[in-house]
Design a protein around this motif. Sequence first.
Motif, PDB file in Angstrom:
ATOM      1  N   THR A  18       0.840  -1.209   0.000  1.00  0.00           N
ATOM      2  CA  THR A  18       0.000   0.000   0.000  1.00  0.00           C
ATOM      3  C   THR A  18       0.868   1.250   0.000  1.00  0.00           C
ATOM      4  O   THR A  18       1.822   1.347   0.776  1.00  0.00           O
ATOM      5  CB  THR A  18      -0.914  -0.002   1.245  1.00  0.00           C
ATOM      6  OG1 THR A  18      -1.761  -1.148   1.166  1.00  0.00           O
ATOM      7  CG2 THR A  18      -1.760   1.254   1.321  1.00  0.00           C
ATOM      8  N   ALA A  29      -2.237   0.502  -9.310  1.00  0.00           N
ATOM      9  CA  ALA A  29      -3.400   0.020  -8.543  1.00  0.00           C
ATOM     10  C   ALA A  29      -4.385  -0.684  -9.475  1.00  0.00           C
ATOM     11  O   ALA A  29      -4.906  -1.760  -9.149  1.00  0.00           O
ATOM     12  CB  ALA A  29      -4.063   1.185  -7.817  1.00  0.00           C
ATOM     13  N   GLY A  87      -3.503  -4.067 -10.230  1.00  0.00           N
ATOM     14  CA  GLY A  87      -3.532  -4.976  -9.073  1.00  0.00           C
ATOM     15  C   GLY A  87      -2.181  -5.148  -8.407  1.00  0.00           C
ATOM     16  O   GLY A  87      -2.004  -6.024  -7.566  1.00  0.00           O
ATOM     17  N   SER A 145      -2.049  -1.152  -3.639  1.00  0.00           N
ATOM     18  CA  SER A 145      -3.212  -0.323  -3.285  1.00  0.00           C
ATOM     19  C   SER A 145      -2.728   1.099  -3.053  1.00  0.00           C
ATOM     20  O   SER A 145      -1.613   1.302  -2.552  1.00  0.00           O
ATOM     21  CB  SER A 145      -3.863  -0.804  -1.999  1.00  0.00           C
ATOM     22  OG  SER A 145      -4.295  -2.118  -2.141  1.00  0.00           O
ATOM     23  N   ARG A 196      -3.698   4.892  -1.375  1.00  0.00           N
ATOM     24  CA  ARG A 196      -4.543   5.774  -0.567  1.00  0.00           C
ATOM     25  C   ARG A 196      -4.164   7.195  -0.923  1.00  0.00           C
ATOM     26  O   ARG A 196      -3.028   7.609  -0.667  1.00  0.00           O
ATOM     27  CB  ARG A 196      -4.317   5.523   0.923  1.00  0.00           C
ATOM     28  CG  ARG A 196      -4.706   4.127   1.357  1.00  0.00           C
ATOM     29  CD  ARG A 196      -4.399   3.907   2.838  1.00  0.00           C
ATOM     30  NE  ARG A 196      -4.586   2.499   3.167  1.00  0.00           N
ATOM     31  CZ  ARG A 196      -4.025   1.887   4.222  1.00  0.00           C
ATOM     32  NH1 ARG A 196      -3.266   2.572   5.055  1.00  0.00           N
ATOM     33  NH2 ARG A 196      -4.241   0.612   4.441  1.00  0.00           N
TER      34      ARG A 196
END
Length: 387
Positions: free
Chosen positions: A99, A118, A121, A124, A126
């Motif tokens: 992440t 992202a 895949g 991730s 944020r």
Amino acid sequence: MSSADSSSLHPSTVVVALCRPERNADAPLNPPIVLSSTFVGDGAPAPGDRVYARYTNPSWEPLEEAVAELEGSDHPALAYASGMAAVSAAFSLVPIGGTVVVPASAYNGTVGLARTLAEDGALSVREVDPANTEDVIAALPGADLLWLESPTNPLLDVADVPALVAAAKQHGVLVVVDNTFSTPLRQRPLELGADVVVHSATKFIAGHSDVLMGLVVVADGALRTRLAGRRTLAGSVPGPFEAWLALRGLRTMALRLDRAEASAAELAARLEAESALSRVRYPGLASHPHHARAAAQMSGFGAVISIEFEGGEDAAVRFVRGLDLFTPATSLGGVESLVERRRRHPGEPEAVPVSLVRLSIGIEHVEDLWADLQRGLRAAAGTAGAA
Ligand SMILES: Cc1ncc(COP(=O)(O)O)c(C=O)c1O
């Protein structure tokens, strides 16, 4: 290479004096460009040998050493084929499925890379408001990497780097700072606790809009070894001539930045008085929402200003078209002043207002730049023919 004891030298001397060939009779003053794709080896095991020009290259080394010195690292920087190659190298430190915390308004290439990885895949993402310290800290638990760009391109948001680094350490999150806008002459993220510094050397370091190059600087030797190994395998290396040009640019960076930054401060203050503009973004202005934060962690506020127009996108387009001296072109940090309405790029983050115009201030005379900006403002107002 001669490495005069740099510990007592000012950065403006370091850029000029360091990383020159040994002072032997008839030695060249400047490091030569070595145009060779391979190096002689005698069949013995070759740990530490050059071997091949994708592994290491004598033309990169003076630049890598000089930039490490400026950023306060004991390990040579790593040169890359572009700023985005350097950004990609830093992203490659995230494990598959990991992440990343990324400013929603960072450079569009960086945000675009994060979003693409992202979508594929691989990791991730944020997205956070980098100036909102609580927002960023709330995104840290379970993350692998915190990406900071401070000030950001083109909103000129300033992150609280020391506070965010401290929080990231508590969560075991690696911190990368894109230091392109500040340069090591104005901000030293490793001293603020960051793990990795990234540069688009295409901008202020090379400084003449004639080179595409990137740099990564790290505090930790093991991390440098890991990145160097990946660079060799990824092949994301610069050419010798580009590295030579970037070092040549670096030699004058202190002078160029002093001049451009002084002009930027003056022009930002004058632009603030213009009623056609709804906002002037420059971290050196007392009105900038993060001015105190910027003053605490930077020793200067840089040479990029962003302005927004009351008249919206149309006024911004008329402004750009009305300028003579500022060249409408993407990029920044060169000797020549450039102007760009950033949302002309389809990939520009939505956080960037449609009327926002970025000004990269060069080293021309400040009064000539001001006269040109006034010309543009008259065009924006639709009174271009007026005196
Ligand atoms: C802050 C920042 N980081 C990275 C990059 C990418 O650098 P390059 O264009 O050299 O690949 C840019 C380019 O504009 C940038 O502004």
